[in-house]
Scaffold this motif. Structure first.
Motif, PDB file in Angstrom:
ATOM      1  N   ALA A  36      34.813  17.841  66.313  1.00 16.50           N
ATOM      2  CA  ALA A  36      34.539  16.897  65.217  1.00 16.50           C
ATOM      3  C   ALA A  36      33.302  16.051  65.541  1.00 16.50           C
ATOM      4  N   HIS A  37      33.159  15.658  66.788  1.00 17.02           N
ATOM      5  CA  HIS A  37      32.038  14.803  67.216  1.00 17.02           C
ATOM      6  C   HIS A  37      30.701  15.558  67.133  1.00 17.02           C
ATOM      7  N   VAL A  38      30.698  16.784  67.619  1.00 17.65           N
ATOM      8  CA  VAL A  38      29.449  17.571  67.657  1.00 17.65           C
ATOM      9  C   VAL A  38      29.145  18.151  66.268  1.00 17.65           C
ATOM     10  N   ASP A  39      30.198  18.513  65.539  1.00 15.13           N
ATOM     11  CA  ASP A  39      30.052  19.090  64.207  1.00 15.13           C
ATOM     12  C   ASP A  39      29.059  20.267  64.208  1.00 15.13           C
ATOM     13  N   PRO A  40      29.319  21.285  65.035  1.00 14.74           N
ATOM     14  CA  PRO A  40      28.349  22.382  65.176  1.00 14.74           C
ATOM     15  C   PRO A  40      28.302  23.271  63.933  1.00 14.74           C
ATOM     16  N   ASP A  41      27.187  23.983  63.779  1.00 12.47           N
ATOM     17  CA  ASP A  41      27.087  24.976  62.700  1.00 12.47           C
ATOM     18  C   ASP A  41      27.951  26.188  63.026  1.00 12.47           C
ATOM     19  N   LEU A  42      28.059  26.472  64.302  1.00 11.91           N
ATOM     20  CA  LEU A  42      28.784  27.677  64.733  1.00 11.91           C
ATOM     21  C   LEU A  42      29.450  27.415  66.080  1.00 11.91           C
ATOM     22  N   ILE A  43      30.713  27.857  66.182  1.00 17.97           N
ATOM     23  CA  ILE A  43      31.436  27.795  67.457  1.00 17.97           C
ATOM     24  C   ILE A  43      31.500  29.213  68.010  1.00 17.97           C
ATOM     25  N   VAL A  44      31.159  29.393  69.275  1.00 19.07           N
ATOM     26  CA  VAL A  44      31.228  30.710  69.911  1.00 19.07           C
ATOM     27  C   VAL A  44      32.370  30.684  70.922  1.00 19.07           C
ATOM     28  N   THR A  45      33.372  31.539  70.705  1.00 19.14           N
ATOM     29  CA  THR A  45      34.495  31.571  71.641  1.00 19.14           C
ATOM     30  C   THR A  45      34.192  32.600  72.726  1.00 19.14           C
ATOM     31  N   LEU A  46      34.290  32.177  73.975  1.00 19.08           N
ATOM     32  CA  LEU A  46      33.984  33.049  75.107  1.00 19.08           C
ATOM     33  C   LEU A  46      35.293  33.543  75.715  1.00 19.08           C
ATOM     34  N   GLY A  47      35.740  34.717  75.268  1.00 19.81           N
ATOM     35  CA  GLY A  47      36.962  35.303  75.817  1.00 19.81           C
ATOM     36  C   GLY A  47      38.158  35.154  74.901  1.00 19.81           C
ATOM     37  N   LYS A  48      39.255  35.743  75.362  1.00 15.85           N
ATOM     38  CA  LYS A  48      40.469  35.848  74.553  1.00 15.85           C
ATOM     39  C   LYS A  48      41.152  34.489  74.355  1.00 15.85           C
TER      40      LYS A  48
ATOM     41  N   ALA B 189      22.458  32.877  68.510  1.00 12.83           N
ATOM     42  CA  ALA B 189      21.156  32.197  68.512  1.00 12.83           C
ATOM     43  C   ALA B 189      20.496  32.331  67.145  1.00 12.83           C
ATOM     44  N   ASP B 190      20.603  33.497  66.582  1.00 17.17           N
ATOM     45  CA  ASP B 190      20.009  33.767  65.270  1.00 17.17           C
ATOM     46  C   ASP B 190      20.681  32.877  64.208  1.00 17.17           C
ATOM     47  N   LEU B 191      21.996  32.873  64.209  1.00 11.64           N
ATOM     48  CA  LEU B 191      22.725  32.098  63.197  1.00 11.64           C
ATOM     49  C   LEU B 191      22.576  30.598  63.419  1.00 11.64           C
ATOM     50  N   GLY B 192      22.421  30.209  64.676  1.00 10.05           N
ATOM     51  CA  GLY B 192      22.288  28.780  64.996  1.00 10.05           C
ATOM     52  C   GLY B 192      20.881  28.269  64.790  1.00 10.05           C
ATOM     53  N   GLY B 193      19.963  29.139  64.393  1.00 10.13           N
ATOM     54  CA  GLY B 193      18.632  28.664  64.040  1.00 10.13           C
ATOM     55  C   GLY B 193      17.592  28.855  65.113  1.00 10.13           C
ATOM     56  N   ALA B 194      17.956  29.530  66.251  1.00 13.83           N
ATOM     57  CA  ALA B 194      16.970  29.706  67.318  1.00 13.83           C
ATOM     58  C   ALA B 194      16.106  30.921  67.041  1.00 13.83           C
ATOM     59  N   SER B 195      14.918  30.909  67.593  1.00 11.92           N
ATOM     60  CA  SER B 195      14.094  32.113  67.604  1.00 11.92           C
ATOM     61  C   SER B 195      13.234  32.030  68.843  1.00 11.92           C
ATOM     62  N   ALA B 196      12.622  33.133  69.209  1.00 16.71           N
ATOM     63  CA  ALA B 196      11.867  33.160  70.457  1.00 16.71           C
ATOM     64  C   ALA B 196      10.778  32.090  70.466  1.00 16.71           C
TER      65      ALA B 196
ATOM     66  N   GLY C  55      12.653  28.376  63.300  1.00 21.37           N
ATOM     67  CA  GLY C  55      13.674  29.130  62.585  1.00 21.37           C
ATOM     68  C   GLY C  55      14.708  28.239  61.942  1.00 21.37           C
ATOM     69  N   GLN C  56      15.435  28.828  61.000  1.00 17.09           N
ATOM     70  CA  GLN C  56      16.442  28.087  60.259  1.00 17.09           C
ATOM     71  C   GLN C  56      17.770  28.776  60.413  1.00 17.09           C
ATOM     72  N   SER C  57      18.840  28.008  60.316  1.00 19.07           N
ATOM     73  CA  SER C  57      20.157  28.616  60.392  1.00 19.07           C
ATOM     74  C   SER C  57      20.327  29.658  59.296  1.00 19.07           C
ATOM     75  N   ARG C  58      20.879  30.826  59.666  1.00 22.98           N
ATOM     76  CA  ARG C  58      21.110  31.878  58.684  1.00 22.98           C
ATOM     77  C   ARG C  58      22.595  32.038  58.398  1.00 22.98           C
ATOM     78  N   LEU C  59      23.354  30.965  58.625  1.00 23.11           N
ATOM     79  CA  LEU C  59      24.798  31.092  58.443  1.00 23.11           C
ATOM     80  C   LEU C  59      25.184  31.431  57.012  1.00 23.11           C
ATOM     81  N   GLY C  60      24.355  31.043  56.064  1.00 24.73           N
ATOM     82  CA  GLY C  60      24.651  31.355  54.680  1.00 24.73           C
ATOM     83  C   GLY C  60      24.713  32.868  54.436  1.00 24.73           C
ATOM     84  N   ASP C  61      24.104  33.654  55.357  1.00 20.63           N
ATOM     85  CA  ASP C  61      24.116  35.106  55.205  1.00 20.63           C
ATOM     86  C   ASP C  61      25.476  35.709  55.518  1.00 20.63           C
ATOM     87  N   TYR C  62      26.371  34.922  56.154  1.00 22.17           N
ATOM     88  CA  TYR C  62      27.641  35.498  56.618  1.00 22.17           C
ATOM     89  C   TYR C  62      28.834  34.862  55.936  1.00 22.17           C
TER      90      TYR C  62
END
Ligand code: URA
Length: 198
Positions: free
Chosen positions: A109-121, A180-187, A191-198
């Motif tokens: 809630a504090h960070v309010d990220p655009d995307l959460i990545v779960t690492l593992g089961k 990285a792509d969805l979160g707006g990073a690029s080399a 770049g802009q977040s592409r989350l709207g694509d998903y």
């Protein structure tokens, strides 16, 4: 006794076995307003020693994949489902995950990220509240209801899995590149977040 400072937990004794096994509480690191939040399982030995998530061998795998995807570790937020090292690196028990859940929820809630990545089961199943076939589902972006909010979650294998099974490496790197792509990073750092694509 529980003491918190924003999303950090300063003192907590809810899990007797973890209070016994930990040297310190390992809070999340990274910007408070990060677009990407990576969630692992629980600190290991190195994390317990240094007080920072993913600084051991798994952390090197994660850092390398982030760099290859055009991100620095400092660009993202990294945390765990459980903030104290379990004895002999066993999986956290359900009651320990329950005890720590409110801290992870508060951090999300504090960070309010655009995307959460779960690492593992463990984080995948915890945040999605269902069983997850991590290898099969790695790279999928799904919606989860967390703390009353709808959140986008990208399922990813745990970086340690790539150390035991090299065949997991490509799937892991592809999922981090997608994050990285969805979160707006690029080399080139733009770049802009592409989350709207998903
Ligand atoms: N594995 C995790 O799940 N978290 C860490 O912080 C380190 C290793």
């Amino acid at each position: 006794m529980v003491e918190t400072d924003g999303p950090d937990v300063c003192a907590c004794e809810r899990c007797p076995a973890l209070v016994e096994s930990r040297s310190r509480i390992v809070n999340g690191v990274g910007p408070d307003d990060a677009a990407l939040l990576f969630v692992g399982e629980a600190p290991g030995a190195q994390e317990d020693e240094e007080g920072e998530p993913f600084v051991g061998r798994s952390g090197s795998v994660l850092d390398d994949a982030l760099r290859d995807a055009g991100l620095a570790r400092a660009d993202v937020r990294i945390t765990n489902c459980v903030r104290c090292r379990p004895p002999e690196n066993r999986d956290p028990h359900a009651d320990e995950l329950d005890n720590c859940a409110e801290f992870l929820e508060a951090e999300i809630a504090h960070v309010d990220p655009d995307l959460i990545v779960t690492l593992g089961k463990v984080p995948g199943e915890r945040l999605l509240d269902r069983s997850v076939a991590v290898t099969k589902e790695a790279g999928s972006v799904v919606d989860a209801r967390l703390g009353g909010e709808s959140r986008r979650v990208l399922i990813c294998v745990h970086p340690a899995a790539t150390l035991y099974d090299r065949s997991q490496r490509d799937g892991f790197e592809d999922a981090i590149a997608k994050a990285a792509d969805l979160g707006g990073a690029s080399a080139d750092g733009g770049g802009q977040s592409r989350l709207g694509d998903y």
